[in-house]
Structure formats: structure tokens, C-alpha cells
Design an enzyme around this catalytic site. Sequence first.
Site, PDB file in Angstrom:
ATOM      1  CG  ASP A   1       2.046  30.737  50.512  1.00 38.38           C
ATOM      2  OD1 ASP A   1       2.701  31.580  51.138  1.00 38.38           O
ATOM      3  OD2 ASP A   1       1.552  30.986  49.389  1.00 38.38           O
TER       4      ASP A   1
ATOM      5  CB  THR B   1       2.810  35.150  50.119  1.00 36.86           C
ATOM      6  OG1 THR B   1       3.537  34.075  50.696  1.00 36.86           O
ATOM      7  CG2 THR B   1       1.449  34.650  49.672  1.00 36.86           C
TER       8      THR B   1
HETATM    9  O1  LIG Z   1       6.707  34.303  53.630  1.00 39.22           O
HETATM   10  P1  LIG Z   1       6.063  35.662  53.574  1.00 39.22           P
HETATM   11  O2  LIG Z   1       4.922  35.794  54.510  1.00 39.22           O
HETATM   12  O3  LIG Z   1       5.787  36.141  52.191  1.00 39.22           O
HETATM   13  O4  LIG Z   1       7.297  36.569  54.175  1.00 39.22           O
HETATM   14  C1  LIG Z   1       7.269  37.980  54.172  1.00 39.22           C
HETATM   15  C2  LIG Z   1       8.118  38.576  55.227  1.00 39.22           C
HETATM   16  O5  LIG Z   1       7.634  38.138  56.451  1.00 39.22           O
HETATM   17  C3  LIG Z   1       8.086  40.067  55.152  1.00 39.22           C
HETATM   18  O6  LIG Z   1       8.981  40.602  56.037  1.00 39.22           O
HETATM   19  C4  LIG Z   1       8.464  40.573  53.803  1.00 39.22           C
HETATM   20  O7  LIG Z   1       8.199  41.950  53.708  1.00 39.22           O
HETATM   21  P2  LIG Z   1       9.010  42.926  52.799  1.00 39.22           P
HETATM   22  O8  LIG Z   1       8.917  42.397  51.393  1.00 39.22           O
HETATM   23  O9  LIG Z   1       8.310  44.221  52.976  1.00 39.22           O
HETATM   24  O10 LIG Z   1      10.415  42.908  53.295  1.00 39.22           O
HETATM   25  C5  LIG Z   1       7.643  39.905  52.791  1.00 39.22           C
HETATM   26  O11 LIG Z   1       8.002  40.260  51.494  1.00 39.22           O
HETATM   27  C6  LIG Z   1       7.785  38.446  52.872  1.00 39.22           C
HETATM   28  O12 LIG Z   1       9.116  38.108  52.662  1.00 39.22           O
HETATM   29 MG   LIG Z   2       3.424  34.487  54.702  1.00 38.05          MG
HETATM   30 MG   LIG Z   3       6.047  32.429  53.428  1.00 41.42          MG
END
Ligand SMILES: O=P(O)(O)O[C@H]1[C@H](O)[C@@H](O)[C@H](OP(=O)(O)O)[C@@H](O)[C@H]1O
Ligand SMILES: [Mg+2]
Ligand SMILES: [Mg+2]
Length: 306
Positions: free
Chosen positions: A48, A120
Site C-alpha cells: 500500500d 488490503t
Molecule cells: O483500501 P482498503 O482500505 O482496502 O479499502 C477497503 C474499503 O474501505 C472497505 O469498504 C472494503 O470493505 P468490504 O470489502 O467489506 O466492502 C474493503 O474491502 C476495502 O475495499
Molecule cells: Mg486501507
Molecule cells: Mg487502500
Amino acid sequence: MAKINILELLSACKNLAEESGEIITSVFKSGDLNVQMKGEDDPMTQADLLSQQHIIGGLNNLWSDLIIVGEESCEIPKTDKIPSINSLKQYENELEKKQPEFLSLDTKDLIIFIDPLDATREFTNGRVGCVMTLIGISYKGKPIAGVIYQPFVDADGIASKESSKWVGRSVWAVVGLPVVGLKDKRAPEDVGKVILVTTASHNNQQVEDAINKIKPDKLIRTGGAGYKTLMVIENLADVYVFPTVGTKLWDICGPHAILLAINGSLTDPFGNEIVYTNDPKKIDNKYGVVITIGDHQKYINLLNQK
Ligand SMILES: O=P(O)(O)O[C@H]1[C@H](O)[C@@H](O)[C@H](OP(=O)(O)O)[C@@H](O)[C@H]1O
Ligand SMILES: [Mg+2]
Ligand SMILES: [Mg+2]
Ligand SMILES: [Mg+2]
């Protein structure tokens, strides 16, 4: 006042997102993810971090006054990377006819939203098919262009466990231009069905209530805000509902632009437009998101029935 051509900016974003994919796959192959928890249920890995540094470092080398909102809070070391600005030049004549103002945008009205690695949690669990880099370009509060890069897929976007098949795929769009290379992936047996996609790991009562109100023929629970939006974009789902806080503007800006380019819709669950701002107090999609292809208002009405 500096002026920016959207095709040059998007070309740079696409080039940087594709290279960030190489960073992400090489960190994954190394096995040394260096997972840090930014908060409860909020992991960040070395991938990331390096991805965000690569993208912002490259953009800074071309446009020092761009307003950029990236998910990770980190230093941006100086880089030699000069992104390519010419890969979308062939669309200039068409854009000049359809959205001529996009060829000369005031920098002060642009905000770039970067999710250097979406999904992630899934990345750390080895479920890499949901992983993508998301870059969105907003202008005067609305998404006008975006790129999604999937590192762990073949050229059609099909995820694979075999690293030899990780060719990677970019999906990009400028609102107003036809979208290149997208397929309608609806299976013949699913034509005419209502398919709802939602979270696999952040389930709660509001999510259950939304499912019960929409009553889909088919329910898919999977990871990644970008991945679920791409399912709607490729017609693998009719509606992605997440009716509570959880996603941020960087999770949706790039996918939202691509969705708009194919006449899809993204609002909060009351049907209100999302405003893209760099005000840190407004970075959460605090009421959640509803993302559709087709009859958006039908789903908003169902969600708001008593
Ligand atoms: O970039 P990240 O932190 O991995 O982004 C998150 C989202 O913020 C979160 O809403 C998602 O949750 P869901 O998979 O439960 O929809 C998460 O997967 C990542 O996309
Ligand atoms: Mg994240
Ligand atoms: Mg992210
Ligand atoms: Mg994200």
C-alpha cells in the site's frame, strides 16, 4: 493559473497505476508484507505504502500544484519517475468535440483521489483477485475520469492463483468518451435476474435490512469496494449496496468515473450525490453507497420504503 489536459493527466495516472501493480505483485511474491494496523480492522502493508509513494511521487514531478488525496499518511520521497502523458493522445479529437473544456482544466478545481491498494484485507489473506489500484480525478466536486488497475489477473480481468498469468488489466474512462475494452460479462443464465453484491467481511444489520428490502434473485458477498463496483460496471451485478459508513472517497472516485462513462449511477442510500472534496471531515461516505447499472431510482425507492 496552470491548465491541465485530462488525457495527459489520465495517461500519467494509468502509467503510474500499472507500475504500482508491479510493486504490489513483487511485494506479494516476496512474502514480506509488513502488515501494520492503522486501526481496528484497518491493515496497511508495504505494498500500500510503496504504491502510494510511487503514484504521488510521479504526479508531483509533472504537476507540483495538483491537489492529491491518498489513503495512506506517509512521506513522499523524491523519485526520478516521469510518467508518460501521451498514451491517450488519440482520443483528443473526439474529446474536443464532446467535452472541449476537459482539454484545459484549472488545476485548482481538480482533486485526485488515490487508493494505492484496495482490498488490503484480502491481499493479506491471499485473496488477491479483489486487489486493485484506484485513481480518480474529480473536477469541481464530480468525478470526470478514472483508472482501475488489477495486478493479479489476465488480460480479460480473470483472477488467477498462478503468477505466470498475472498480465494485469487497466480499465479507464473519461466521462463523455466511449469506454474502451469493457465486456458485458453477465452469464446467460443470469439475464433478467436481480444480482446484488455487498460486503463479505463488514456485515451488519443495515446490510441485512438492505438485502431484505431489495430481495435480489442472487446475492454475492465479496471483498473490495473497487472490485464490487467493477462487478456492476461489467454487468456481473445490478446493484452494489453498502448502506453504512466504511468506504471513503478514494474507494469510489475512480470507479465512479468509469461507471458514469457507461451511464451507471452512484449515490448515497437516499439518492444524494457524493461531493468529492479534500475536506478531511468529509472523506467518509458516512451514509454508505448504492451503485447501479440500470434503474437506480428503483433501488433507492426500495431501500427507503418503510
Ligand atoms: O483500501 P482498503 O482500505 O482496502 O479499502 C477497503 C474499503 O474501505 C472497505 O469498504 C472494503 O470493505 P468490504 O470489502 O467489506 O466492502 C474493503 O474491502 C476495502 O475495499
Ligand atoms: Mg486501507
Ligand atoms: Mg487502500
Ligand atoms: Mg479502499
